[in-house]
Structure formats: structure tokens, C-alpha cells
Design a protein around this motif. Structure first.
Motif, PDB file in Angstrom:
ATOM      1  N   HIS A   1       0.798  -1.366   0.195  1.00 45.72           N
ATOM      2  CA  HIS A   1       0.014  -0.159   0.067  1.00 45.72           C
ATOM      3  C   HIS A   1       0.826   1.353   0.108  1.00 45.72           C
ATOM      4  O   HIS A   1       1.563   1.473   0.711  1.00 45.72           O
ATOM      5  N   ARG A   2       0.535   2.227  -0.818  1.00 51.87           N
ATOM      6  CA  ARG A   2       0.890   3.646  -0.615  1.00 51.87           C
ATOM      7  C   ARG A   2      -0.256   4.372  -1.239  1.00 51.87           C
ATOM      8  O   ARG A   2      -0.937   4.261  -2.157  1.00 51.87           O
TER       9      ARG A   2
ATOM     10  N   ARG B   1      -1.820  10.122  -5.220  1.00 50.80           N
ATOM     11  CA  ARG B   1      -2.481  11.383  -5.560  1.00 50.80           C
ATOM     12  C   ARG B   1      -2.487  11.947  -6.894  1.00 50.80           C
ATOM     13  O   ARG B   1      -2.544  13.190  -6.940  1.00 50.80           O
TER      14      ARG B   1
ATOM     15  N   TYR C   1      -6.239  17.139  -6.138  1.00 49.51           N
ATOM     16  CA  TYR C   1      -6.630  15.653  -6.439  1.00 49.51           C
ATOM     17  C   TYR C   1      -8.062  15.552  -6.114  1.00 49.51           C
ATOM     18  O   TYR C   1      -8.965  14.413  -6.681  1.00 49.51           O
TER      19      TYR C   1
ATOM     20  N   VAL D   1      -6.182   7.773  -2.043  1.00 52.06           N
ATOM     21  CA  VAL D   1      -5.841   8.456  -0.750  1.00 52.06           C
ATOM     22  C   VAL D   1      -6.861   9.047  -0.051  1.00 52.06           C
ATOM     23  O   VAL D   1      -8.017   9.446  -0.505  1.00 52.06           O
TER      24      VAL D   1
ATOM     25  N   ILE E   1      -8.804  11.538   2.599  1.00 51.90           N
ATOM     26  CA  ILE E   1      -8.657  13.202   2.799  1.00 51.90           C
ATOM     27  C   ILE E   1      -9.474  13.511   4.073  1.00 51.90           C
ATOM     28  O   ILE E   1     -10.564  13.809   4.279  1.00 51.90           O
ATOM     29  N   GLY E   2      -8.491  13.597   5.147  1.00 53.36           N
ATOM     30  CA  GLY E   2      -8.902  14.094   6.266  1.00 53.36           C
ATOM     31  C   GLY E   2      -9.062  15.621   6.427  1.00 53.36           C
ATOM     32  O   GLY E   2      -9.607  16.222   7.125  1.00 53.36           O
ATOM     33  N   GLY E   3      -8.202  16.417   5.262  1.00 53.72           N
ATOM     34  CA  GLY E   3      -8.276  17.723   5.146  1.00 53.72           C
ATOM     35  C   GLY E   3      -9.871  18.112   4.930  1.00 53.72           C
ATOM     36  O   GLY E   3     -10.114  19.337   5.222  1.00 53.72           O
TER      37      GLY E   3
ATOM     38  N   PHE F   1     -14.178  11.559   6.719  1.00 52.21           N
ATOM     39  CA  PHE F   1     -12.913  11.766   5.622  1.00 52.21           C
ATOM     40  C   PHE F   1     -13.405  11.654   4.288  1.00 52.21           C
ATOM     41  O   PHE F   1     -14.678  11.062   4.015  1.00 52.21           O
TER      42      PHE F   1
HETATM   43  C1  LIG Z   1      -8.085   9.349   7.818  1.00 53.51           C
HETATM   44  C2  LIG Z   1      -6.677   9.753   7.155  1.00 53.51           C
HETATM   45  C3  LIG Z   1      -6.724  11.045   6.392  1.00 53.51           C
HETATM   46  C4  LIG Z   1      -5.766  11.620   5.612  1.00 53.51           C
HETATM   47  N1  LIG Z   1      -5.834  12.723   5.060  1.00 53.51           N
HETATM   48  C5  LIG Z   1      -4.972  12.912   3.818  1.00 53.51           C
HETATM   49  C6  LIG Z   1      -5.355  14.238   3.176  1.00 53.51           C
HETATM   50  O1  LIG Z   1      -6.141  15.058   3.573  1.00 53.51           O
HETATM   51  N2  LIG Z   1      -4.385  14.411   2.151  1.00 53.51           N
HETATM   52  C7  LIG Z   1      -3.295  13.709   1.915  1.00 53.51           C
HETATM   53  O2  LIG Z   1      -2.738  13.791   0.985  1.00 53.51           O
HETATM   54  N3  LIG Z   1      -3.235  12.421   2.446  1.00 53.51           N
HETATM   55  C8  LIG Z   1      -3.803  12.240   3.466  1.00 53.51           C
HETATM   56  N4  LIG Z   1      -3.889  10.933   4.139  1.00 53.51           N
HETATM   57  C9  LIG Z   1      -2.812   9.879   3.874  1.00 53.51           C
HETATM   58  C10 LIG Z   1      -1.796   9.833   4.742  1.00 53.51           C
HETATM   59  O3  LIG Z   1      -0.898  11.006   4.822  1.00 53.51           O
HETATM   60  C11 LIG Z   1      -1.042   8.609   4.724  1.00 53.51           C
HETATM   61  O4  LIG Z   1      -1.525   7.520   4.565  1.00 53.51           O
HETATM   62  C12 LIG Z   1       0.569   8.520   5.414  1.00 53.51           C
HETATM   63  O5  LIG Z   1       1.172   9.504   5.343  1.00 53.51           O
HETATM   64  C13 LIG Z   1       1.176   6.972   5.065  1.00 53.51           C
HETATM   65  O6  LIG Z   1       1.425   7.029   3.731  1.00 53.51           O
HETATM   66  P1  LIG Z   1       1.013   5.810   2.689  1.00 53.51           P
HETATM   67  O7  LIG Z   1      -0.606   5.646   2.641  1.00 53.51           O
HETATM   68  O8  LIG Z   1       1.546   6.308   1.432  1.00 53.51           O
HETATM   69  O9  LIG Z   1       1.572   4.659   3.240  1.00 53.51           O
HETATM   70  C14 LIG Z   1      -4.885  10.467   5.275  1.00 53.51           C
HETATM   71  C15 LIG Z   1      -4.766   9.236   5.647  1.00 53.51           C
HETATM   72  C16 LIG Z   1      -5.791   8.843   6.836  1.00 53.51           C
HETATM   73  C17 LIG Z   1      -5.880   7.565   7.228  1.00 53.51           C
END
Ligand SMILES: Cc1cc2nc3c(=O)[nH]c(=O)nc-3n(C[C@H](O)[C@H](O)[C@H](O)COP(=O)(O)O)c2cc1C
Length: 245
Positions: free
Chosen positions: A11-12, A15, A69, A131, A133-135, A157
Motif C-alpha cells: 500500500h501507498r 495522489r 486531486y 488517498v 482526505i482528512g483535510g 474523511f
Molecule cells: C484518515 C486519513 C486522512 C488522511 N488525510 C489526508 C489528506 O487530507 N491528504 C493527503 O494527501 N493524505 C492524507 N492521508 C494519507 C496519509 O498522509 C498517508 O496514509 C500516510 O502519510 C502514510 O502514507 P501511505 O498511505 O503512502 O503509506 C490521510 C490518511 C488517513 C488514514
């Protein structure tokens, strides 16, 4: 070890997506995979809202801190913790539902996490990328208004989905010794393990293909946790009927 565990460990977050659309049947299948997750006391408290309208997408991208995105991904889903339909269920039996319990907030939010992660794994098994988006919670009030969310529903999210147009490296996770304890909690060896992990993360950030930086894990976390974390969340959730007792 087996193809499912291999998939999980590959998993990664993705974006950048190709323009290839996802057929409605694929989205339906992914939703069913999400629904198959375990659900606290069978409450099934996750509602997913698919957003296709470009203007709504643009506004949600803005709400999320201008994450492009959110507007451009082939699919964008908002996962909502939903205790609204349970009121309908109680109405069917002339039962007065008691709401506002922290326990209900926790179980409904957990349901969303489990549903979404099942969906993401199913998507990744089909060669899709995603990806979270908690943002969206940056401007949760505006998001809720845009999606016309009633009382006892909140957006936990968002999720961007599509075929990957990038191939980022897998981000290293904490050593198992830090996250798995035996019989009781102990942080005895964690400091040294985190320092070693810091070097691994520093190398990852330095060498990865895009967005290189000089940063360790503890440095990143310490920079983040000295700032307030969306303090508007508690009054917002209380207004929506959650976390009142
Ligand atoms: C609930 C949640 C909210 C997240 N919100 C964002 C976000 O708003 N924008 C973003 O680019 N990544 C977001 N991420 C992705 C995380 O940054 C990412 O999962 C973490 O850095 C680990 O990287 P990976 O998923 O590539 O292994 C979110 C992940 C989760 C679980």
C-alpha cells in the motif's frame, strides 16, 4: 506470505490519477466490499456520498486546503458517520432513541474506518489507487452544508480513487517492537527503536522519487503535535448531536 498480505504491504497513497473513469459496477462492488467489514453491534453506521458535480468537487478541494486531486480524481467519496438512519429504525418501533453518547460517536466513526479500509483494499486489488482526505475536516461546517448532512451525520474523511498515474515508494512503518507489546504496556526500548526508525524514514524521504525532504518521523510528529488540531471539531460535533454525554 500470500497475495493478500503482499497487497496490504504494497500500500501507498496515490495522489495522481489517469483520466480513466471507473464503471458504476466497479464502484458498487467496492461499496459492497466496504459494507462487508465488521460493524459494531451491527449498527452499519457508515454512509458514503459520491461527489461527481465539478463545482461541488472544486469547493471540497478548497475546503480540504486546496488539495487538487479532490477535484480531479476520477472518483471522490465522502465517508460519513451516520446515526440518523437509526432514528428512522427506532421510529419504526415507536422507540425514543437516546443519542449523543461518546460510545456511539466512537462506534460510528470506527465503522467508517473499517468500511473505508475494506473498500481501499478491494480497490487496490483491482489495480486502483486511493488517498484518504482528512483535510475535509478543515472546513467541516461548510462541507456538511454543501452535502446537506442532517443531525447525527458527520463527514469523517474523503477518499480519492482512480487508476494510478504515479508509482510512489512504500513508506516504511514503525518497527513491530514499537507497536506490538506482550502482556502489558512498556516503552522501555521504544526510544532507541524510534531513533533507528527515524534514520530509515530520513533515507526514505531523501531518496523517494517525488517531494524529497530532509525529515525524520519524530521530527515530523513533533512539528505537528505542537499545533492545535482542528479545535472546531468538538463544538461542531456537539452541534450535530454527537459527544454530548
Ligand atoms: C484518515 C486519513 C486522512 C488522511 N488525510 C489526508 C489528506 O487530507 N491528504 C493527503 O494527501 N493524505 C492524507 N492521508 C494519507 C496519509 O498522509 C498517508 O496514509 C500516510 O502519510 C502514510 O502514507 P501511505 O498511505 O503512502 O503509506 C490521510 C490518511 C488517513 C488514514
Amino acid at each position: 506470505m500470500n497475495p493478500i498480505i503482499d497487497l496490504l504491504k504494497q500500500h501507498r497513497s496515490i495522489r495522481k490519477f489517469t483520466a480513466e473513469p471507473l464503471p458504476a459496477e466497479v464502484i458498487n462492488t467496492l461499496i459492497e466490499a466496504g459494507q462487508a467489514a465488521a460493524t459494531s453491534s451491527f449498527i452499519q453506521a457508515c454512509t458514503v456520498i459520491q461527489i461527481q458535480n465539478p463545482d461541488t468537487r472544486a469547493q471540497l478541494a478548497e475546503c480540504s486546503g486546496h488539495q487538487a486531486y479532490v477535484a480531479s480524481a476520477p472518483v471522490f467519496l465522502v465517508f460519513c458517520a451516520d446515526m440518523h438512519r437509526h432514528q428512522l429504525a427506532c421510529d419504526l418501533h415507536q422507540a425514543d432513541m437516546l443519542s449523543g453518547f461518546t460510545e456511539q460517536f466512537l462506534t460510528a466513526s470506527l465503522d467508517c474506518g473499517l468500511f473505508a479500509q475494506n473498500l481501499v483494499i478491494a480497490a487496490e486489488s483491482l489495480g486502483l489507487g486511493a488517498v484518504y482526505i482528512g483535510g475535509l475536516r478543515n472546513q467541516i461546517e461548510r462541507v456538511s452544508e454543501l452535502l446537506e448532512l442532517p443531525e447525527l451525520v458527520y463527514p469523517v474523511f474523503g477518499l480519492c480513487l482512480g487508476y494510478p498515474d504515479q508509482n510512489p515508494e512504500v513508506k516504511p512503518r514503525l518497527p513491530v517492537s514499537v507497536v506490538l507489546k506482550q502482556e502489558r504496556y512498556s516503552d522501555q526500548d521504544d526510544r532507541a527503536a524510534i531513533q533507528a526508525y527515524d534514520e530509515e524514514v530520513r533515507t526514505y524521504y531523501r531518496q523517494r522519487t517525488g517531494n524529497n525532504k530532509e525529515m525524520s518521523w519524530s521530527e515530523q510528529i513533533s512539528g505537528m503535535l505542537v499545533k492545535e488540531a482542528r479545535p472546531h471539531m468538538l463544538p461542531f460535533l456537539q452541534k450535530k448531536g454527537f459527544l454530548r454525554r
